[in-house]
Design an enzyme around this catalytic site. Structure first.
Site, PDB file in Angstrom:
ATOM      1  N   GLU A 100      27.956 -40.947  21.489  1.00 41.61           N
ATOM      2  CA  GLU A 100      26.611 -41.343  21.046  1.00 41.61           C
ATOM      3  C   GLU A 100      25.736 -41.662  22.242  1.00 41.61           C
ATOM      4  OE1 GLU A 100      24.516 -41.549  18.755  1.00 41.61           O
ATOM      5  OE2 GLU A 100      25.290 -42.218  16.824  1.00 41.61           O
ATOM      6  N   ASP A 101      24.431 -41.498  22.058  1.00 42.56           N
ATOM      7  CA  ASP A 101      23.502 -41.916  23.107  1.00 42.56           C
ATOM      8  C   ASP A 101      23.294 -43.423  23.067  1.00 42.56           C
ATOM      9  OD1 ASP A 101      22.198 -41.821  20.652  1.00 42.56           O
ATOM     10  OD2 ASP A 101      20.447 -40.723  21.372  1.00 42.56           O
ATOM     11  N   ASP A 104      22.324 -49.019  17.989  1.00 40.25           N
ATOM     12  CA  ASP A 104      21.198 -49.927  17.777  1.00 40.25           C
ATOM     13  C   ASP A 104      21.544 -50.871  16.616  1.00 40.25           C
ATOM     14  OD1 ASP A 104      18.632 -50.988  17.947  1.00 40.25           O
ATOM     15  OD2 ASP A 104      17.667 -49.310  16.945  1.00 40.25           O
ATOM     16  N   PHE A 153      12.541 -49.980  23.538  1.00 46.61           N
ATOM     17  CA  PHE A 153      12.742 -48.589  23.157  1.00 46.61           C
ATOM     18  C   PHE A 153      12.811 -47.756  24.431  1.00 46.61           C
ATOM     19  CE2 PHE A 153      12.035 -44.391  21.467  1.00 46.61           C
ATOM     20  CZ  PHE A 153      12.797 -44.433  20.315  1.00 46.61           C
ATOM     21  N   ARG A 166      12.973 -36.137  26.772  1.00 50.43           N
ATOM     22  CA  ARG A 166      14.418 -35.917  26.886  1.00 50.43           C
ATOM     23  C   ARG A 166      14.810 -35.445  28.288  1.00 50.43           C
ATOM     24  NH1 ARG A 166      16.740 -36.067  21.723  1.00 50.43           N
ATOM     25  NH2 ARG A 166      15.509 -35.144  20.046  1.00 50.43           N
TER      26      ARG A 166
HETATM   27  P1  XMP Z   1      21.258 -47.179  14.621  1.00 48.26           P
HETATM   28  O1  XMP Z   1      20.172 -48.192  14.374  1.00 48.26           O
HETATM   29  O2  XMP Z   1      21.609 -46.442  13.386  1.00 48.26           O
HETATM   30  O3  XMP Z   1      20.516 -46.182  15.567  1.00 48.26           O
HETATM   31  O4  XMP Z   1      22.432 -47.760  15.354  1.00 48.26           O
HETATM   32  C1  XMP Z   1      21.139 -45.271  16.331  1.00 48.26           C
HETATM   33  C2  XMP Z   1      20.166 -44.164  16.601  1.00 48.26           C
HETATM   34  O5  XMP Z   1      18.807 -44.670  16.701  1.00 48.26           O
HETATM   35  C3  XMP Z   1      18.102 -44.010  17.708  1.00 48.26           C
HETATM   36  N1  XMP Z   1      17.598 -45.013  18.657  1.00 48.26           N
HETATM   37  C4  XMP Z   1      16.884 -44.746  19.751  1.00 48.26           C
HETATM   38  N2  XMP Z   1      16.440 -43.586  20.249  1.00 48.26           N
HETATM   39  N3  XMP Z   1      15.450 -44.747  22.055  1.00 48.26           N
HETATM   40  C5  XMP Z   1      15.726 -43.592  21.397  1.00 48.26           C
HETATM   41  O6  XMP Z   1      15.305 -42.546  21.895  1.00 48.26           O
HETATM   42  C6  XMP Z   1      15.858 -45.964  21.622  1.00 48.26           C
HETATM   43  O7  XMP Z   1      15.587 -46.988  22.252  1.00 48.26           O
HETATM   44  C7  XMP Z   1      16.607 -45.955  20.386  1.00 48.26           C
HETATM   45  N4  XMP Z   1      17.163 -46.947  19.666  1.00 48.26           N
HETATM   46  C8  XMP Z   1      17.774 -46.333  18.618  1.00 48.26           C
HETATM   47  C9  XMP Z   1      19.064 -43.047  18.315  1.00 48.26           C
HETATM   48  O8  XMP Z   1      18.836 -41.779  17.777  1.00 48.26           O
HETATM   49  C10 XMP Z   1      20.437 -43.530  17.911  1.00 48.26           C
HETATM   50  O9  XMP Z   1      21.375 -42.503  17.793  1.00 48.26           O
HETATM   51 MG    MG Z   2      21.042 -40.448  18.235  1.00 47.56          MG
END
Ligand code: XMP
Ligand code: MG
Length: 180
Positions: A100-101, A104, A153, A166
């Site tokens: 995962e990237d 959150d 963010f 990206r």
């Molecule tokens: P959750 O809330 O489901 O979110 O854990 C995971 C996904 O939310 C996106 N995400 C971000 N994308 N910058 C981004 O470009 C951020 O700061 C950010 N915070 C959450 C992301 O797609 C991740 O997989």
């Molecule tokens: Mg993602």
């Protein structure tokens, strides 16, 4: 929001990311010694990280991708997750390492974990480049974390805002995230 990429504050520069990715790869290679982990990259944000990570592994690894959408065009988590591209091959009996990237609220991985576990992998772990622990709504934890980051963010190194940024080699701060 059309901020020029060069005006965005750098949170993690490319050199720091590279060094940390090397450390993660070394830890993962040790943990999976004698096994062939199956890396499942979560599209689209994780592919840059995954491309760097796999090249630092000293164990062989197979690769697949899962396409999901957890956010609309804004930066707020809806808690809704939609699969936009399914896995190509079965993960039954495989040592699956989800890539995962960013973690959150935890909604996305909580959902994915359930979907993947139902296909009976031999093991299921998560590596995330970034972890916003302070934003967690569902108590999911990654087995390997690149960097814990504050509630901002971020974009770059594969992460986007409306498909922009990206390409940036550093992770930069786009704007303060809402407090919810
Ligand atoms: P959750 O809330 O489901 O979110 O854990 C995971 C996904 O939310 C996106 N995400 C971000 N994308 N910058 C981004 O470009 C951020 O700061 C950010 N915070 C959450 C992301 O797609 C991740 O997989
Ligand atoms: Mg993602």
């Amino acid at each position: 929001m059309d901020q020029n990429a060069r005006d965005l504050e750098i949170l993690l520069d490319a050199g720091r990311i590279e060094a940390r990715v090397r450390e993660l790869a070394s830890q993962i290679s040790n943990d999976y010694r004698g096994l062939t982990p199956h890396l499942v990259g979560v599209l689209k944000g994780a592919w840059v990280f995954m491309a760097d990570l796999i090249r630092q592994l000293s164990v062989d690894a197979s690769v697949d991708f899962l396409g999901i959408q957890s956010y609309g065009p804004n930066t707020n988590s809806s808690g809704e997750v939609k699969i936009t591209k399914d896995l190509d091959v079965s993960i039954a009996g495989r040592h699956v390492l989800v890539v995962e990237d960013i973690l959150d609220t935890g909604h996305t991985y909580h959902y994915l974990e359930g979907v993947l576990a139902a296909h009976h992998p031999a093991s299921l772990r998560l590596v995330t480049l970034l972890d916003k622990t302070s934003r967690r709504v569902i108590p999911v934890r990654a087995n390997y974390v690149g960097f814990e980051i504050p509630n901002v963010f971020v974009v770059g190194y594969g992460l986007d805002y409306n498909q922009m940024y990206r390409r940036l080699p550093d992770v930069r701060i786009l704007a303060l995230a809402p407090s919810s």
